[in-house]
Motif scaffolding. Sequence first.
Motif: not given
Length: 275
Positions: A14-16, A50-61, A186-189, A220-224
Amino acid sequence: MALPASTTPIHGTHAATNRGGSPASLEARGLGKTFNGFVAVSGVNLQFSGNGVFGIIGPNGAGKTTLFGLLSGFIKPTTGTMLCNGEEISRLEPEAVARLGLIRSFQITSIFGHLSVAENLVMPMQRRDSSGNQFWRVSHALDTWRDEIDETMRRVGIAPVWRDQPAADLPYGLKRSLELGVSLAARPRILLLDEPTAGMSAQDIGRIIDLIRDVAAERMVIMVEHNLRVVSDLAREIVVLQQGKVLTVGAYADVRQNPQVIEAYLGGHREHGHA
């Protein structure tokens, strides 16, 4: 893997909207960071919207922590630029970035243990709705934002009995919940989460997954995140890093089948769900 010259768009469901009425967005253009000659991140081009969860992954380093710091404004880039909702943030201080609606939650809990749960929650509410010159009026603030404090506690799963207890007394899982509550107050966007389930029990992980899914419906949520089961449950799209560069971007179902990802990241851990 050589980076594409163009920016990789990553879209939510969706559109945040931001203050101008357009979708919330975070964009990296040619982003790079070098520490004393060591290249931690190089030539990253990404656009989240937009809205939703976006992941950031990768090996150590792989550069996840550095990229996360660059996205949130806590690390200044050596090269390239960052834009939040169309505004250049590369050289802004974290406080100025937060005022644009981008809030970061840390891997290590950053709550104030000597303050009560309610006092931890009321601080971002004060900062959000005042010039900051009323921080000393704690009792007045707790009364002013009582309903919102109680609702935030309910939403993140902290029982009312903890309201006036020192945050240091909370079990570990509830401390992580409080940290999310402080970020939400804090009511983040745009909300950036650094390993939100690290060190949690299976029961706590399930509760946090439900909470993140709930809050991501509105922003929008971006997570490691190292726990790949959490990533598969939550993230619509995933950025895979390798040696400071973007290896691939896509849905989890596609990324997990990518031979380069299997070789570089998943490897023998594929059936265990952890990096």
